[in-house]
Design a protein around this motif. Sequence first.
Motif, PDB file in Angstrom:
ATOM      1  N   SER A  57       0.835  -1.204   0.000  1.00 57.04           N
ATOM      2  CA  SER A  57       0.000   0.000   0.000  1.00 57.04           C
ATOM      3  C   SER A  57       0.866   1.249   0.000  1.00 57.04           C
ATOM      4  O   SER A  57       1.989   1.233   0.491  1.00 57.04           O
ATOM      5  CB  SER A  57      -0.895   0.032   1.243  1.00 57.04           C
ATOM      6  N   THR A  58       0.314   2.325  -0.519  1.00 57.87           N
ATOM      7  CA  THR A  58       1.035   3.600  -0.537  1.00 57.87           C
ATOM      8  C   THR A  58       1.351   4.031   0.892  1.00 57.87           C
ATOM      9  O   THR A  58       0.487   4.010   1.761  1.00 57.87           O
ATOM     10  CB  THR A  58       0.190   4.682  -1.226  1.00 57.87           C
ATOM     11  N   PRO A  61       4.620   9.371  -0.502  1.00 57.26           N
ATOM     12  CA  PRO A  61       3.623  10.147   0.228  1.00 57.26           C
ATOM     13  C   PRO A  61       2.359   9.310   0.451  1.00 57.26           C
ATOM     14  O   PRO A  61       2.112   8.339  -0.274  1.00 57.26           O
ATOM     15  CB  PRO A  61       3.338  11.346  -0.659  1.00 57.26           C
ATOM     16  N   PHE A  62       1.586   9.704   1.428  1.00 61.24           N
ATOM     17  CA  PHE A  62       0.446   8.905   1.863  1.00 61.24           C
ATOM     18  C   PHE A  62      -0.672   8.853   0.828  1.00 61.24           C
ATOM     19  O   PHE A  62      -1.353   7.849   0.691  1.00 61.24           O
ATOM     20  CB  PHE A  62      -0.100   9.438   3.194  1.00 61.24           C
ATOM     21  N   THR A  63      -0.863   9.910   0.084  1.00 60.14           N
ATOM     22  CA  THR A  63      -1.939   9.972  -0.892  1.00 60.14           C
ATOM     23  C   THR A  63      -1.608   9.126  -2.122  1.00 60.14           C
ATOM     24  O   THR A  63      -0.540   9.285  -2.720  1.00 60.14           O
ATOM     25  CB  THR A  63      -2.178  11.434  -1.334  1.00 60.14           C
ATOM     26  N   ALA A  64      -2.528   8.236  -2.491  1.00 56.32           N
ATOM     27  CA  ALA A  64      -2.321   7.396  -3.672  1.00 56.32           C
ATOM     28  C   ALA A  64      -2.147   8.267  -4.911  1.00 56.32           C
ATOM     29  O   ALA A  64      -2.731   9.347  -5.022  1.00 56.32           O
ATOM     30  CB  ALA A  64      -3.509   6.449  -3.857  1.00 56.32           C
ATOM     31  N   GLN A  65      -1.335   7.796  -5.840  1.00 54.01           N
ATOM     32  CA  GLN A  65      -1.032   8.492  -7.092  1.00 54.01           C
ATOM     33  C   GLN A  65      -0.264   9.801  -6.878  1.00 54.01           C
ATOM     34  O   GLN A  65      -0.240  10.653  -7.758  1.00 54.01           O
ATOM     35  CB  GLN A  65      -2.298   8.749  -7.914  1.00 54.01           C
ATOM     36  N   SER A  66       0.357   9.952  -5.705  1.00 57.20           N
ATOM     37  CA  SER A  66       1.248  11.088  -5.446  1.00 57.20           C
ATOM     38  C   SER A  66       2.676  10.566  -5.435  1.00 57.20           C
ATOM     39  O   SER A  66       2.925   9.436  -5.005  1.00 57.20           O
ATOM     40  CB  SER A  66       0.936  11.734  -4.092  1.00 57.20           C
TER      41      SER A  66
END
Length: 114
Positions: A57-58, A61-66
Amino acid sequence: MADTSAIFEPLLNPGNGSGATSVFPTPLGPSIVRRILLTFPAGCGGLVGVAVTAGGSTAFPFTAQSFFSFDDYTYAFEVGEQITTGDWGLVTYNKDFILHSVQVVFEYDYLDAG
């Protein structure tokens, strides 16, 4: 201070303008990651991106697709309250027309099995 470190230097094939991602496993074995350093050499020009995954899991950075995207810069950050399985990885992209490489260093402690 960490017990040891592991260095990964994935080669990022030219994307020719595409933002398609590639996945690179960076297995550490049972451990506690203390710090991660991402080094983007000069020439990346914001065209190369890296995200760190934990357990598939990402994570950073914590936000997916970042993605982190720098040029001639090392971004170092402390890690806490994360997985201990050692199942780390990288998701990368290279929108440039030439091959690039980034260096990722994991500083970690061995997980005491006893």
